[in-house]
Design an enzyme around this catalytic site. Structure first.
Site: not given
Ligand code: UDX
Length: 452
Positions: A278, A129, A275, A221
């Protein structure tokens, strides 16, 4: 001998799950990590971390054809011996919450070193990412600077974002709902598409491949993770509103809302907040990136802020039920950021514990079916760690349900009554039948108030 030879530079969740899944389909994989210990574990066909189904897959590869998967500690060799090179390095959060691209940068340098050594056309695929512009302006640029080779001419460049959720990484790798391919040119995109046509075969009947440019693919993303985080914060915001009125139940409300086909019910579960590695990292990365470009994303910054406030909210609800928690024993059921993993990264339990400590609660005991060790690492001696639910509940005056493990769903009101000094329970994940628990215990649930 093999139709495809792929190197995977980075052996985290994305890298190792892909490596195993590819190898199972006769694709020759050279993974690479600088961590010798990790490489040794992988070369013994074991997984250096827990992920559902991964170890079984590695054992299967070992038994059928171990040559298909090897892990090197030399990325240059991995690149030189393969045709498609996938960058799957982590992009963690810096201390100022912005994205840390240093692993991507050093990997790009290593690829550059390799490409300098011969003139073979290879395809470089960024799967980490990364903020928009990184594949071209960092990866492509560094490779060119070091190797003298030109992207789009001497080597191909693609960006393919990943959407794996922990605990489902293998399933998500084998059965994605779409494949996004960003490419610098048609040749690069075609090469990656052909690879996935070979790898996925019939699955592509239900899984569109969407082609676009590098920057848009990078952005997909963030669009994804920011929207999912927003849905959760939205449900949590509505939970706060629901608590203004007796009898409104956020679970029923979001089920009703989610039945709208334009919305769907997923990621609308209110509770102690999200949480994991990511959501925080990505929403923070994109808001910091936007600020660096002079744009303040109030909406996304609020998503993070509302999420952090969930820890304060659950402790407020507990104090509304029990009175001041200072001097009382408090139990946390669940420490990992979600069930099915021992991952403690950005876990809501950490924020709740910090809030309790701020309110001078010193006697906190936590129990988690899987995350005891990782929680001890993440939280240290701020709390005590129980080895069973019974031990965690023993003599407790208030229990906060933090993670929705199946083991906790099986508990009934008597289990709390039997072990706790005073049976006060706050359901932070809405796993308990509201009426049943509210009738038998001192009970509160996030997103519903009906006082007895
Ligand atoms: C997420 C994305 O789902 C995945 O596509 C991306 O690649 C990585 O980030 P992950 O962090 O593994 O995956 O877990 P996920 O199942 O999405 O849950 C994230 C957090 O949101 C958990 O703490 C979970 O408890 C919380 N959550 C999820 C809610 O609070 N409410 C919901 O309705 C759904």
């Amino acid at each position: 001998m093999y139709k495809y030879k792929v190197s995977i530079l980075g052996t985290g969740f994305i890298g190792l799950c892909s490596a195993a899944c590819f190898a199972q389909k006769d694709i020759k994989v050279l993974a690479s990590t600088h961590n010798e210990k990790k490489a040794k574990i992988i070369n013994e066909y074991k997984s250096p971390f827990f992920e559902e189904g991964l170890e079984e897959m590695l054992i299967d590869i070992k038994q059928k054809n171990p040559e298909l998967l090897k892990c090197l500690t030399d990325p240059v060799q991995a690149v030189l011996n393969t045709d498609i090179i996938m960058i799957t390095q982590g992009t963690p959060m810096r201390i100022d919450d912005s994205i840390d691209l240093s692993y991507i940068e050093s990997t790009a340098k290593e690829i550059g070193e390799a490409l300098k050594q011969d003139d073979k056309y290879r395809l470089i695929v960024v799967r980490s990412t990364v903020v928009p512009g990184t594949s071209m302006n960092l990866v492509g640029k560094i490779i060119t600077e070091i190797s003298g080779k030109v992207p789009g001419k001497d080597f191909g460049l693609c960006m393919q974002p990943e959407f794996l959720a922990e605990g489902r990484s293998i399933e998500d790798t084998l059965k994605p709902d779409r494949i996004i391919i960003g490419s610098i040119d048609n040749k690069s995109g075609d090469m990656l598409q052909e690879f996935y046509e070979y790898f996925y075969g019939d699955h592509l009947k239900n899984c569109p491949i969407k082609r676009m440019n590098l920057e848009s693919a990078e952005f997909v993303k963030y669009g994804n993770n920011c929207l999912l985080s927003t849905k959760i914060s939205y449900a949590n915001e509505f939970a706060n509103l629901a608590e203004l009125v007796p009898n409104v139940d956020i679970v029923q409300v979001m089920e009703g809302v989610g039945l709208d086909y334009r919305i769907n019910h997923r990621f609308l579960r209110a509770g102690v907040g999200f949480g994991g590695a990511c959501f925080h990292k990505d929403v923070n990365a994109i808001t910091k990136w936007a600020r660096s470009k002079g744009y303040v994303s109030k909406l996304l910054e609020a998503v993070l802020e509302r999420n952090d406030l969930r820890a304060i909210r659950i402790v407020d609800i507990a104090e509304g039920l029990v009175g001041k928690l200072e001097g009382k024993k408090v139990t946390l059921l669940g420490l990992s950021f979600k069930p099915g993993t021992d991952d403690m990264r950005e876990a809501p339990s950490i924020r709740v514990i910090n809030e309790l400590i701020k309110r001078k609660v010193t006697d906190i005991v936590g129990y988690d079916p899987k995350a005891k060790e990782s929680a001890e690492e993440a939280i240290g001696d701020k709390i005590k760690y129980a080895s069973s639910i019974e031990e965690a509940l023993k003599d407790s005056e208030c229990t906060l349900l933090i993670t929705d493990w199946d083991e906790f769903k099986k508990l009934n009101p008597d289990d709390f009554k039997k072990h706790m000094k005073s049976p006060n329970l706050v359901d932070g994940r809405r796993i308990y039948n509201y009426d049943e628990f509210n009738n038998s215990l001192n009970f509160r649930a996030m997103g519903r108030i009906n006082l007895k």
